[in-house]
Write a protein that holds these residues in place. Structure first.
Motif, mmCIF file in Angstrom:
data_model
loop_
_atom_site.group_PDB
_atom_site.id
_atom_site.type_symbol
_atom_site.label_atom_id
_atom_site.label_comp_id
_atom_site.label_asym_id
_atom_site.label_seq_id
_atom_site.Cartn_x
_atom_site.Cartn_y
_atom_site.Cartn_z
ATOM 1 N N SER A 77 0.815 -1.219 0.000
ATOM 2 C CA SER A 77 0.000 0.000 0.000
ATOM 3 C C SER A 77 0.846 1.266 0.000
ATOM 4 O O SER A 77 0.307 2.367 0.044
ATOM 5 C CB SER A 77 -0.937 0.024 1.217
ATOM 6 O OG SER A 77 -1.887 -1.009 1.133
ATOM 7 N N GLY A 78 2.164 1.101 -0.044
ATOM 8 C CA GLY A 78 3.033 2.265 0.017
ATOM 9 C C GLY A 78 3.257 2.691 1.454
ATOM 10 O O GLY A 78 2.454 2.387 2.348
ATOM 11 N N SER A 79 4.349 3.369 1.698
ATOM 12 C CA SER A 79 4.661 3.803 3.051
ATOM 13 C C SER A 79 5.065 5.267 3.060
ATOM 14 O O SER A 79 5.490 5.818 2.047
ATOM 15 C CB SER A 79 5.805 2.950 3.636
ATOM 16 O OG SER A 79 6.956 3.018 2.803
ATOM 17 N N MET A 80 4.940 5.872 4.203
ATOM 18 C CA MET A 80 5.281 7.281 4.365
ATOM 19 C C MET A 80 6.796 7.429 4.495
ATOM 20 O O MET A 80 7.472 6.597 5.110
ATOM 21 C CB MET A 80 4.577 7.823 5.616
ATOM 22 C CG MET A 80 4.884 9.258 5.948
ATOM 23 S SD MET A 80 3.886 9.824 7.361
ATOM 24 C CE MET A 80 4.313 8.579 8.587
ATOM 25 N N GLY A 81 7.349 8.477 3.915
ATOM 26 C CA GLY A 81 8.769 8.747 4.065
ATOM 27 C C GLY A 81 9.019 9.603 5.294
ATOM 28 O O GLY A 81 8.235 10.505 5.610
ATOM 29 N N ALA A 82 10.102 9.317 5.996
ATOM 30 C CA ALA A 82 10.430 10.069 7.208
ATOM 31 C C ALA A 82 11.895 10.492 7.149
ATOM 32 O O ALA A 82 12.781 9.667 6.876
ATOM 33 C CB ALA A 82 10.176 9.215 8.458
ATOM 34 N N TYR A 83 12.141 11.761 7.389
ATOM 35 C CA TYR A 83 13.526 12.251 7.431
ATOM 36 C C TYR A 83 14.176 11.704 8.694
ATOM 37 O O TYR A 83 13.746 11.998 9.814
ATOM 38 C CB TYR A 83 13.544 13.775 7.423
ATOM 39 C CG TYR A 83 14.916 14.352 7.202
ATOM 40 C CD1 TYR A 83 15.538 14.248 5.960
ATOM 41 C CD2 TYR A 83 15.598 14.990 8.244
ATOM 42 C CE1 TYR A 83 16.796 14.775 5.739
ATOM 43 C CE2 TYR A 83 16.865 15.523 8.036
ATOM 44 C CZ TYR A 83 17.460 15.408 6.775
ATOM 45 O OH TYR A 83 18.719 15.919 6.563
#
Length: 346
Positions: free
Chosen positions: A53-59
């Protein structure tokens, strides 16, 4: 693509989309407990997203092999404590999250093998205990999970991080028993409408979600089969026309050979070999072109099957077989005809 192991359990995995982190933070635990009581449900877990489902990017800053905090925009999964158990994703170094450690929900992070390699470590064990700094959270890496595919096999597995954070949960994963799936799904829907009546029952199964990623390749395969069948049919019509013309041109020759004692098999071979020779030459020309085209196409997939050499001899034999069957009906008829009638036609 359909048979490749994805690195996690996707069978009978029902996903419910709530897409409301605030609601999930307040009522997620209650929903999880209620769904777990349904007889056909094996286990339930919550997360911000699920594989595919895709994932969120995190710095994120992660401590690399040199002891420096290396910055990168990395995939982030916010998960429940039993997420890895339900999806059967193995921990290959360190440990998983546990309610026994109060700091796991605020100061602990897990990473996958791809993240370990991107930081320069040669083994997963080396990253255990290293520091991280991710958004509002700092702490220590406590474990490494085995790589799993969270996208199409076209794409390489990217580095990912995992942490406990109920405030970011948006989906509920329900592992359903293989028996009575329709009845269990109906019970889940009924409970959903009672617990969350203001929201539509939005769900999907992970295995179907991954299959949908390859619809383009599936449609391409069907189109290729259709057009290849049409091409073979047209080629066979051409062979029939050429064979008819060749046997007509050699009617007298066939009659003379029959009178002089040639067998039907010898005449058939004589008439067929010229066509089969052309097909053989065509196979020699087409094989390297097909190999090059298919190899270039497969390069679009990071994870791909090899192009076996035996495919081309097999395709050549099939082409020769189709050509032989096509021309044999006419050549056998010409070879078995009465030689007297053949000579009379001249």
């Amino acid at each position: 693509m359909r048979q490749q192991s994805l690195g996690f359990s996707k069978d009978q995995m029902l996903i419910l989309n709530l897409n409301d982190p605030q609601y999930m933070a307040r009522h997620g635990a209650t929903l999880k407990a209620q769904f777990s009581k349904i007889p056909g449900v094996e286990s339930v877990t919550e997360s911000s997203t699920v594989p595919g489902s895709g994932s969120m990017g995190a710095y994120t800053h992660l401590e690399n092999q040199k002891g420096e905090l290396q910055a990168s925009n990395i995939s982030l999964y916010s998960i429940d404590y039993n997420f890895f158990d339900q999806y059967q994703i193995p921990i290959i170094a360190g440990r998983s999250f546990s309610t026994k450690f109060s700091t796991d929900s605020t100061q602990a992070l897990l990473v996958n093998e791809a993240a370990v390699r991107s930081l320069g470590y040669t083994s997963p064990e080396q990253i255990i205990g290293k520091k991280f700094d991710q958004w509002d959270r700092k702490g220590m890496i406590i474990g490494v999970v085995k790589n799993f595919h969270d996208a199409s096999l076209r794409d390489e597995i990217s580095p990912a991080t995992f942490r406990i954070n109920p405030k970011e949960f948006q989906q509920i994963s329900i592992k359903i028993k293989a028996q009575h799936i329709p009845e269990t799904l109906a019970a889940v829907e009924q409970l959903w409408k009672q617990a969350v009546p203001e929201r539509p029952f939005d769900y999907f199964f992970i295995d179907q979600s991954f299959n949908d990623k390859y619809k383009g390749e599936e449609q391409f395969g069907k189109l290729f089969i259709y057009f290849a069948s049409i091409a073979i049919f047209i080629a066979c019509l051409g062979l029939i026309g050429l064979t008819s013309y060749a046997t007509f041109q050699r009617t007298k020759e066939i009659g003379v050979r029959k009178v002089l004692g040639a067998s039907a098999w010898q005449v058939t071979t004589l008439l067929s070999k010229d066509f089969l020779k052309l097909v053989f030459i065509a196979v020699l020309i087409a094989s390297p072109i097909a190999w090059y085209a298919m190899t270039r196409w497969l390069e679009d997939f990071h994870y791909r099957a090899a192009m076996p050499i035996w495919v081309f001899p097999l395709a050549g034999l099939l082409a020769l077989g189709i050509a032989l069957v096509t021309v044999s009906s006419l050549t056998i008829k010409a070879a078995t005809a009465n030689p007297v009638k053949s000579l009379k036609t001249e």
